[in-house]
Enzyme design. Structure first.
Site, PDB file in Angstrom:
ATOM      1  N   GLY A 134       0.748  -1.094   0.063  1.00  0.00           N
ATOM      2  CA  GLY A 134      -0.102   0.145  -0.195  1.00  0.00           C
ATOM      3  C   GLY A 134       0.924   1.151  -0.033  1.00  0.00           C
ATOM      4  N   GLU A 253      12.199  -4.854  -5.111  1.00  0.00           N
ATOM      5  CA  GLU A 253      11.175  -4.876  -6.180  1.00  0.00           C
ATOM      6  C   GLU A 253      11.497  -4.705  -7.495  1.00  0.00           C
ATOM      7  OE1 GLU A 253       7.850  -2.276  -5.269  1.00  0.00           O
ATOM      8  OE2 GLU A 253       6.690  -2.744  -7.184  1.00  0.00           O
TER       9      GLU A 253
END
Ligand SMILES: Cc1cc2nc3c(=O)[nH]c(=O)nc-3n(C[C@H](O)[C@H](O)[C@H](O)COP(=O)(O)OP(=O)(O)OC[C@H]3O[C@@H](n4cnc5c(N)ncnc54)[C@H](O)[C@@H]3O)c2cc1C
Length: 387
Positions: A134, A253
């Site tokens: 988030g 990531e």
């Protein structure tokens, strides 16, 4: 020429143990991967299949880099590179465990308390706890420092969470979100006053609304927090250190084979069709371009993996790999489409056509998700000493 960024990237090769591991992964996939057509396999890291994630976990390959005491496989970053490369090349449905394995698990290991590690890490490794990220908000996408969701200290301990996240991949299938929110100060404070919280998505006040994309899938969601009561132990790491934590997390990531192989199932299908029709030589220039682009990229990605393996956090080098990687991933559908269009007399393979239609529709997202092209190029310019 000496460059602060390029000097970090030393040619690295996968160690023999990681290569040997490849055979084990292929054997697993040969028996455990469902039989699926190319257009479904092309969804791979959008493909949610909890049963597949659990079979992978039962084999010990979710939380591959986590310590054995938590149920992890304690493998190094090179073996993870091989695992991810093979999963994506096969088009395995990895969405379920993907983010927990890559980001949330390592983040909890690095910043979590003993109790947080004991609770979450074994669940991640068992394929029971899926996580989403988030970060983005409607008015804070690229500009993460302006996130407005806020956790306010509650009377008697804990926090009250209010706000809204958007584009949250897989939120509708996850048990937990790691949310970046403001916990002190004001939005003008930019990098200060941000914290990360582990939000149990089953708590009252959490609403998840899936968003349908151009291809008709709903792989991401909007998530609303309406006075959600978080316990004190929902905070991960230091209050106010969210910015540094998130920056380190983004190196995980951005650098891996995840950023090279999003179109690989399509490319593989095209090759299969060309071989069967004996037409491969006609497309030698495009195939040669794909092969050289991919092999250079793969070497760059392995060089960044070597830095992760030695405990570094190669944020800028990872941005370089992601930017060049998404360029390759986007070139694949564009050039295959052009090649198919240039041959209107040739009978079309229906599976190839469907895979091409899907990948062409989603390819624009490759250079948005995980950080936009423009933002990454700004970071690369800084790394090269140009800004
Ligand atoms: C498929 C997909 C999955 C995603 N999954 C997640 C997820 O799981 N969790 C999550 O938190 N987010 C997720 N995102 C969100 C993604 O990370 C954001 O879309 C991205 O950070 C950009 O934010 P934005 O869309 O609000 O665009 P904006 O930030 O509004 O940017 C719009 C355009 O302006 C450019 N721009 C903005 N600022 C600058 C600047 N300073 N200099 C130059 N150009 C600039 C951008 O590069 C972009 O081209 C996902 C997105 C996609 C497409």
């Amino acid at each position: 020429m000496s460059s602060p960024l390029l000097d970090q990237l030393h040619l690295a090769t996968l160690p023999p143990e990681a290569q040997a591991f490849r055979a084990e992964v292929r054997q697993f996939l040969a028996t455990e991967m469902p039989e699926l057509p190319a257009d479904v396999r092309a969804r791979s890291w959008m493909g949610f299949d909890a049963a597949f994630s659990r079979r992978l976990a039962a084999r010990g390959w979710v939380g591959v880099t986590l310590p054995r005491e938590y149920g992890g496989a304690a493998l190094d970053a090179f073996s993870r590179f091989v695992l991810v490369e093979e999963l994506l090349a096969a088009g395995a449905p990895v969405a379920g465990h993907w983010i927990a394995d890559r980001q949330s698990g390592p983040l909890i290991l690095k910043y979590g308390t003993a109790a947080q590690k004991d609770f979450y890490l074994p669940r991640i490794c068992a394929g029971e706890a899926f996580f989403c990220i988030g970060m983005s908000e409607p008015n804070a996408g690229s500009d993460l420092a302006s996130v407005g969701s806020r956790a306010t200290p509650a009377d008697g301990g804990g926090w009250r969470l209010n706000g809204r996240k958007i584009w949250t991949t897989n939120a509708q299938n996850c048990q937990y979100m790691i949310a970046l929110v403001r916990s002190s100060g004001t939005a003008e404070d930019r990098h200060q006053g941000l914290s990360q919280f582990i939000v149990d998505l089953s708590l009252p006040g959490v609403t998840i609304r899936p968003i349908r994309d151009l291809a008709g899938d709903a792989h991401f969601s909007e998530v609303f927090f309406d006075d959600v009561a978080l316990p004190p132990e929902a905070l991960i790491g230091q209050e106010g250190s969210g910015w540094e934590q998130v920056t380190a997390e983004l190196a995980f990531e951005r650098s891996g084979p995840e950023r090279l192989y999003s179109s690989i199932v399509l490319l593989d299908r095209w090759l299969t069709v060309l071989r069967a029709s004996g037409q491969a030589a006609r497309h030698a220039a495009v195939l040669g371009r794909f092969a050289t682009h991919l092999s250079v990229l793969r070497n760059l990605s392995i060089a960044v993996t070597a830095q992760l393996a030695s405990g570094q956090s190669p944020v800028i080098a990872a941005a370089l790999v992601k930017d060049i990687g998404t360029e390759f991933e986007q070139a694949v559908p564009a050039l295959i489409e052009a090649a198919l269009g240039a041959d209107p007399e040739e009978a079309l393979d229906a599976e190839l056509q469907r895979a091409c239609a899907y990948v062409s529709q989603v390819a624009p997202t490759y250079s948005l998700r995980g950080g936009t092209r423009e933002i990454l190029r700004g970071m690369i310019a800084r790394g090269l000493g140009l800004r």
